[in-house]
Scaffold this motif. Structure first.
Motif: not given
Ligand code: SAM
Length: 263
Positions: A159-161, A216-218, A241-245
């Motif tokens: 699970w990519a958390d 999802p994006e959210g 460490p970064r939030i990926l798309r």
């Molecule tokens: N709130 C952010 C946003 O709006 O962009 C988070 C959503 S992120 C784009 C979409 C999904 O990518 C997340 O739910 C997660 O499954 C995965 N993801 C993104 N960055 C991650 C990270 N650094 N570690 C683990 N999972 C990640």
């Protein structure tokens, strides 16, 4: 070229109008030209053009050029995003090798329906492009809750958390389970839980089968996170460490799986 037809030596393979247009109109092939075919069951076959017409044609199979090479028994669950990026996820998952692609609806998923037939065709085109001999099955959109309610006991879920992204790796500890050491090259954050089922005892044993879950994006909602954390098959993963798309995360998670657990 993907054909929905048995492939064997001497087997005639009729072409659809679209296939004929592609081979004879776009590729400008004519009688006697060689074409590589696959149907997802019989491997890759060399065939020659026997008849070429505007509305159809006929190929005849000659020799098998590659055996069926089924993808690993890996599922990708992802929450659909905008059309082009959902197409991208299906395409990259096909190229990287998954057996099943399962769009799931989560609380923050924007899409409430998908064109499953269009995505299946996209997977087929991606398989043609990368020379795969099998095409992943693309399922229709299903609520994540329903998918988890019938989750197979033996299938582990990476699970990519994204909630782990903000925390330094050191605080997230190593892989879940009874002291299993992480054999993964990425940042792996195990759940700090016991592991009565033995399913997540250390990533080092690539006991599968496996699935990967991208949100999802959210992001995932708090109830979804709680439900996921309670699953014995779950292995939370931190993709840096970064939030990926979501589309980036799908490729990153599949790469991580491929590099560490893939066969
Ligand atoms: N709130 C952010 C946003 O709006 O962009 C988070 C959503 S992120 C784009 C979409 C999904 O990518 C997340 O739910 C997660 O499954 C995965 N993801 C993104 N960055 C991650 C990270 N650094 N570690 C683990 N999972 C990640």
């Amino acid at each position: 070229l993907f054909v929905d037809h048995p492939l064997a030596a001497g087997q005639p393979v009729p072409l659809t109008q679209d296939q004929a247009h592609y081979l004879f109109g776009v590729m400008r092939l004519g009688p006697g030209a060689a074409v590589l075919l696959f149907n997802g069951r019989d491997g890759e076959w060399r065939a020659v053009v026997a008849e070429a017409g505007k509305r159809g044609g006929m190929l005849v199979c000659e020799t098998q050029t590659a055996p069926l090479c089924p993808p690993p028994d890996l599922w990708l669950l992802f929450a659909p995003i905008k059309k082009a990026r959902t197409d991208f996820i299906v395409e990259k998952a096909t190229e990287m090798g998954v057996a099943r692609i399962m769009p799931v609806q989560t609380q923050h998923t924007n899409a409430d329906r998908i064109r499953q037939d269009r995505l299946q065709a996209h997977a087929m085109e991606a398989a043609e492009q990368c020379g795969a001999t099998a095409v992943p099955e693309v399922a229709d959109l299903a609520p994540l809750d329903r998918v988890l309610a019938t989750w197979p006991a033996e299938r582990r879920l990476m699970w990519a958390d994204e909630a782990l992204a903000g925390r330094p790796f050191a605080q997230t500890g190593d892989i879940a389970g009874a002291g299993g050491s992480s054999a993964l090259t990425g940042d792996i954050a195990g759940g700090q839980r016991g592991d009565p089922s033995g399913l997540t005892s250390g990533f080092g044993e690539p006991r599968g089968p496996w699935a990967v879950l991208i949100g999802p994006e959210g992001g995932f909602s708090a109830p979804e996170q709680a439900r996921l954390r309670a699953m014995p098959q779950i292995v939370p993963v931190r993709l840096g460490p970064r939030i990926l798309r979501a589309d980036t995360a799908a490729v990153a998670a599949l790469t991580l799986w491929q590099m560490t657990l893939g066969d």
